[in-house]
Design an enzyme around this catalytic site. Structure first.
Site, PDB file in Angstrom:
ATOM      1  N   HIS B  64       0.649  -1.194  -0.016  1.00 40.52           N
ATOM      2  CA  HIS B  64      -0.019  -0.040   0.028  1.00 40.52           C
ATOM      3  C   HIS B  64       0.855   0.950  -0.020  1.00 40.52           C
ATOM      4  CE1 HIS B  64      -4.003   1.842   1.445  1.00 40.52           C
ATOM      5  NE2 HIS B  64      -3.482   2.500   0.786  1.00 40.52           N
ATOM      6  N   HIS B  66       1.651   5.174  -2.015  1.00 41.07           N
ATOM      7  CA  HIS B  66       1.231   6.217  -2.968  1.00 41.07           C
ATOM      8  C   HIS B  66       2.551   6.789  -3.613  1.00 41.07           C
ATOM      9  CE1 HIS B  66      -3.103   6.185  -1.945  1.00 41.07           C
ATOM     10  NE2 HIS B  66      -2.586   6.010  -0.782  1.00 41.07           N
ATOM     11  N   LEU B  67       2.876   6.270  -5.011  1.00 39.56           N
ATOM     12  CA  LEU B  67       4.204   6.899  -5.460  1.00 39.56           C
ATOM     13  C   LEU B  67       3.767   8.130  -6.249  1.00 39.56           C
ATOM     14  CD1 LEU B  67       5.713   3.615  -7.056  1.00 39.56           C
ATOM     15  CD2 LEU B  67       6.623   4.986  -4.918  1.00 39.56           C
ATOM     16  N   ARG B  68       2.603   8.427  -6.396  1.00 38.04           N
ATOM     17  CA  ARG B  68       2.104   9.775  -6.793  1.00 38.04           C
ATOM     18  C   ARG B  68       2.567  10.010  -8.371  1.00 38.04           C
ATOM     19  NH1 ARG B  68      -1.604  10.378  -2.875  1.00 38.04           N
ATOM     20  NH2 ARG B  68      -0.826  11.260  -1.154  1.00 38.04           N
ATOM     21  N   ASN B  98      -4.480   6.233  -7.629  1.00 32.53           N
ATOM     22  CA  ASN B  98      -5.008   7.326  -7.470  1.00 32.53           C
ATOM     23  C   ASN B  98      -4.349   8.668  -8.001  1.00 32.53           C
ATOM     24  OD1 ASN B  98      -3.611   7.104  -5.022  1.00 32.53           O
ATOM     25  ND2 ASN B  98      -5.082   8.413  -3.713  1.00 32.53           N
ATOM     26  N   ASP B 156      -8.508   3.079  -3.730  1.00 32.14           N
ATOM     27  CA  ASP B 156      -8.169   3.625  -2.304  1.00 32.14           C
ATOM     28  C   ASP B 156      -8.023   5.229  -2.518  1.00 32.14           C
ATOM     29  OD1 ASP B 156      -6.786   3.372   0.223  1.00 32.14           O
ATOM     30  OD2 ASP B 156      -5.254   4.317  -0.685  1.00 32.14           O
ATOM     31  N   HIS B 236      -5.824  -0.459   5.360  1.00 31.53           N
ATOM     32  CA  HIS B 236      -5.610   0.122   6.691  1.00 31.53           C
ATOM     33  C   HIS B 236      -6.721   0.260   7.643  1.00 31.53           C
ATOM     34  CE1 HIS B 236      -8.082   2.963   3.977  1.00 31.53           C
ATOM     35  NE2 HIS B 236      -7.043   3.025   3.158  1.00 31.53           N
ATOM     36  N   ASN B 282      -6.593   9.440   6.600  1.00 37.16           N
ATOM     37  CA  ASN B 282      -7.594   8.907   6.232  1.00 37.16           C
ATOM     38  C   ASN B 282      -7.474   7.361   5.989  1.00 37.16           C
ATOM     39  OD1 ASN B 282     -10.389   8.335   5.999  1.00 37.16           O
ATOM     40  ND2 ASN B 282     -10.578   9.354   3.953  1.00 37.16           N
ATOM     41  N   ASP B 309       0.723   2.495   3.671  1.00 32.40           N
ATOM     42  CA  ASP B 309      -0.028   3.692   3.241  1.00 32.40           C
ATOM     43  C   ASP B 309       0.712   4.848   3.190  1.00 32.40           C
ATOM     44  OD1 ASP B 309      -2.284   5.123   2.226  1.00 32.40           O
ATOM     45  OD2 ASP B 309      -3.572   5.082   4.022  1.00 32.40           O
TER      46      ASP B 309
END
Lengths: 307, 428, 178
Positions: B64, B66-68, B98, B156, B236, B282, B309
């Protein structure tokens, strides 16, 4: 005894002694507002910025009059007329105001914690004039001053705060303030208006207005925020008013010499009926008068501090 | 032929029941031998790492992250994100969909994999979107996403609010054997909440998100997994009620797995005091009793995975009023040390920790050659000094963003070397 | 124990006040149109005593009030602690009145400067006069008292303490080493 702090961000932060000092000082300042020349040179040359991100007439005017009676230069900035509408962040606004060397910024903001952030960004004093649902310390101080003046003490009194506690910064500040000074605070309202674990702040919770006001010395009515009705914490204003509106009939259940406070602006016929708001138990206008004195006291005690 | 010998380290590999001093020999990026007798290996051209006094684990897998990239390279990109991963001992990361554009079609997946091949220093496994544009309306091309290289699907960052769509996702993904990773949040109940609902939110005057906002969706998703026999993974988990729901579901044989983040089992909502936006995420940080439930969930196997996360946010997005601040914390570089605390506190064994941070993620995501040091597997290895203490210095974080609530925390257990495909990609 | 010397006892104090009262009557040819304002804390009690003496002598009372000059001080913000505010109570209009400021110890003159500014903001008196129990010297402003109970030359290392029955339970004036 001194108020050795840069900012006034919350009543939670203040000690009992500090609150008492502010009240005592404010009592002396009341006399200044009764003079023909309602101005003393105490804060000559000091600059106070009233930065208001939320509409407000009473609080902003009160801070402005307080500053001017102390001979400080008071500048008002409201969000609608400032670069906030152009998308400037609070941080940038703070840095720009700081560059003009004010001595104090009075901040009203719709987000809880904004004054806390501002205080961390600027060297000058910051006074919280109401932030989101967090606190409104100067309001609680003026409420305490009004009660103390009228009843001669605060310790041992029973204070009923009635209405939308969930969204009320006035309630939070008053719960802390009156509790610190030894009063018993009762929070009363619909269960939908009661924030999670509010009793941990040291107050008692009531879902029935009669029980809350029965033997109370002070009834503090909170404003129902009709403009925020989208949250729909109750079905209709009519039903709310029936349960928690203060009218002469409910007032009969209270002590004869009970006093009634309301932070304003009042919704006549919603949380308080006109005959009660204008009746002899109501100290609503005394609160406004005391507001100026309390804010003068805050400026006096904060701005004398050596930077 | 490139040869690597890791000598004398304490090897913990739960998949093979290995827990002792061994030498690990790798050739051309594969594990060739785990032995007591490395002296027999006398090839001159072999790189030797002396791991005496250190621990040798199968490379950590964060399911989990987020590499963006693409779209939010100012927060993080594949290069910096994988550098942070390597610094935290992660040899593989699964990156969430995302991005902008959303990873809801194979061209975005291929872009991510191409960038990862060019600039990434650890393995990157994209997670595709459940719904087109994460809008929660119609399914993304899940088969195509799988073919392009996605290892799971997830919206997610947002829940799949529409129960029928969630049902479809669980059904549709079955033939592709892709887990549906669910961000469980009832948006109507969460409302405009910004932190856990409790005394702290009352005190700070911030709007709260009750545990029930998570519990309701966990219950719904379990019901749907039961209905569809789909493969559900709860992302999460933060609330005690969710742990209980998952435990019950597992005991009934529902195909559900779950993860928890180090920040959720380490911090409570007290951290928000002072309007600390680095404690805003979140789901929100919960109460001490939730932490206890999460820990018990880890101990008893209800929670299968520790995932980060890792959610980098630019300082400008955090340096604002709490209500306006972006959600998320960076986590790749602090995850292992925070998790090791569970071992030193006696909650779980080191071997169980490695299951949660390497073996189980590999199984859930279907990464056959990872998650263990079995002969023939990829030589993804993390070497750790369990006793080394260090302080979290945000300026030294490899991540492009510095949004951690653990600034200046004293940590124990430091990654010494991260090896991906037999190559050392990080040295601490 | 710091050095102390007693410079006035209760008798001396009483005599000084009686003399000041008579000087006031003499200088103003009676006490018509006079308002006495004491500087808190002890100046207020001295003002009341002067009034009592004047009443005995002239047969009628004159308005007595208190005047806290704190808000007009020139050292606001220079000190770490703000001085506590005390009562200001000016019972009548001071327009065209002869205002007599009463204080216990007269030192730099700054308090009296501030007090005069307060009075000017309250109205336009016919004149302002100053009565002090002790003048210890060290003026920093061009201000001179009209009535002095006793001149006590002091050094800057000394403090002058006035103790009154109303506030301290004893009647004495003493000089102490700081």
């Amino acid at each position: 005894m001194k108020l050795n702090r840069k900012d006034i961000l919350s009543i939670e932060d203040l000690t009992k002694e500090e609150i008492e000092l502010v009240l005592k000082t404010a009592e002396s300042f009341k006399e200044v507002s009764e003079r023909d020349i309602k101005k003393v040179p105490t804060l000559r040359g000091k600059t106070i910025i009233n930065l208001f991100y939320e509409p407000s007439t009473r609080t902003r005017t009160s801070f402005e009059i307080a500053a001017k009676r102390m001979s400080a230069d008071a500048i008002n900035i409201s969000a609608s007329s400032s670069s906030v509408v152009k998308g400037e962040t609070l941080k940038d606004t703070a840095k720009n105001l700081e560059a003009m060397n004010p001595d104090c910024i009075v901040l009203r903001h719709s987000f809880s914690g904004a004054p806390h952030i501002l205080a961390g960004l600027v060297k000058c004093s910051v006074i919280n004039a109401g932030d989101g649902c967090h606190e409104h310390p100067s309001q609680a101080l003026l409420d305490m001053l009004t009660v103390k003046e009228k009843l001669g003490r605060i310790e041992g009194l029973k204070i009923a705060i009635i209405g939308d506690i969930l969204h009320s910064r006035v309630a939070r500040s008053n719960i802390y303030g009156f509790t610190k000074l030894g009063a018993e605070v009762r929070a009363a309202g619909l269960p939908t208006m009661m924030p999670c674990r509010i009793e941990q702040m040291g107050c008692r919770v009531f879902y029935n207005m009669e029980d809350a006001i029965k033997d109370s010395d002070v009834i503090m009515m909170l404003r129902i925020q009709l403009e925020r009705q989208n949250a729909a914490l109750f079905p209709t204003v009519r039903e709310y008013s029936k349960l928690f509106g203060l009218d002469s009939k409910k007032l009969e259940m209270a002590k004869k010499d009970v006093i009634i406070l309301h932070p304003g602006p009042i919704n006549r016929g919603v949380e308080i009926s006109s005959d009660v708001a204008d009746g002899r138990s109501s100290l609503i206008l005394d609160q406004v008068t005391n507001g100026v004195a309390v804010r003068m006291a805050l400026f006096y005690l904060l701005l004398g501090r050596e930077l | 032929m490139s040869k690597l010998l890791i000598k004398g380290g304490h090897v913990v590999d739960p998949a093979n029941g290995i827990d002792g001093i061994f030498d690990v020999y790798c050739v051309d990026g594969k594990i060739v031998e785990i032995t007591h007798h490395a002296s027999r290996i006398t090839h001159n051209d072999c790189t030797v790492i002396d791991a005496t006094g250190l621990h040798v684990f199968p490379g950590f897998i964060d399911m989990h992250t987020h590499l963006r990239e693409p779209g939010y390279e100012y927060k993080e990109d594949i290069r910096t994100g994988t550098m942070a991963a390597a610094a935290g001992g992660f040899t593989s990361v699964a990156c969430m969909a995302n991005t902008d554009p959303v990873n809801d079609n194979s061209s975005v997946t291929r872009y991510i994999l191409k960038k990862a091949q060019e600039e990434g220093i650890v393995n990157v496994f994209p997670v595709g979107a459940v719904s087109k544009g994460l809008k929660g309306e119609i399914l993304a091309e899940i088969s195509d996403l799988k073919d392009a290289g996605c290892v799971a699907i997830s919206d997610d960052g947002k829940p799949v609010s529409d129960s029928r769509l969630m049902r479809l996702a669980l059904e549709y993904s079955k033939p592709f054997n892709l887990p549906v990773i669910s961000h469980c949040e009832d948006l109507t109940l969460a409302g405009d909440g910004v932190m856990n609902e409790g005394f702290i939110s009352t005190k700070l005057g911030l709007k709260g998100i009750p545990n029930a906002a998570e519990d309701i969706m966990v219950a719904r998703d379990i019901a749907l997994a039961e209905l569809t026999h789909g493969k559900l993974h709860i992302a999460h988990v933060s609330a005690s009620g969710s742990v209980e729901l998952i435990r019950n579901a597992k005991s009934r044989g529902v195909n559900v797995t779950a993860e928890v983040t180090p920040h959720h089992f380490t911090l409570t909502d007290e951290c928000v005091t002072g309007y600390n936006t680095n404690a805003k995420m979140n789901p929100p940080l919960r109460s001490i009793s939730d932490i206890e439930a999460l820990k018990q969930g880890l101990k008893h196997g209800t929670i299968d995975v520790i995932a980060t996360d890792h959610a980098p946010q630019n300082a400008d997005e955090k340096d604002v009023e709490f209500d306006k601040a972006a959600n998320g914390v960076v986590g790749l570089e602090t995850a292992f040390s925070l998790s090791l605390k569970l071992v030193s506190d006696g909650l779980i064994s080191l071997s169980v920790l490695i299951e949660k941070i390497s073996l189980n993620p590999s199984r859930i995501l279907g990464l056959d050659k990872k998650g263990s040091l079995k002969v023939g597997n990829d030589a993804d290895i993390t070497i750790v000094d369990l006793n080394k203490e260090w302080f979290v210095d945000v300026n030294k974080l490899k991540s492009k963003s510095k949004n951690t609530p653990f600034e200046n925390w004293k940590m124990k257990g430091k990654v010494v070397k991260t090896i991906v495909g037999g190559k050392v990609v990080y040295e601490g | 124990m710091p050095d102390k010397r007693y410079v006035m006892d209760s008798k001396g104090l009483e005599r000084a006040l009686v003399r000041i009262a008579h000087e006031i009557i003499e200088k103003n040819k009676g006490i018509e149109d006079i308002v006495i304002l004491g500087i808190p804390t002890r100046g207020v009690y001295l003002a009341r005593r002067l009034n009592d003496i004047l009443k005995t002598a002239e047969g009628f009372e004159i308005p007595v009030g208190s005047l806290d000059a704190t808000l007009y001080r020139d050292d606001i913000g220079f000190k770490e602690e703000q001085p506590i505010l005390k009562e200001t109570n000016i019972p009548v209009s001071i327009d065209n009145k002869k205002v007599i400021i009463v204080d216990d110890v007269f030192f730099t003159g700054r308090t009296i400067r501030a007090a005069m500014n307060v009075i000017m903001d309250f109205g336009r008196p016919a004149s302002i006069q100053l009565a002090v129990l002790v003048d210890r010297g060290h003026r920093e402003l061009p201000i001179r008292p009209d009535y002095v109970g006793k001149n006590i030359p002091t050094s800057m290392q000394e403090d002058v303490k006035v103790h009154l029955v109303e506030t301290d339970g004893v009647e004495e004036v003493l000089v102490e080493e700081k």
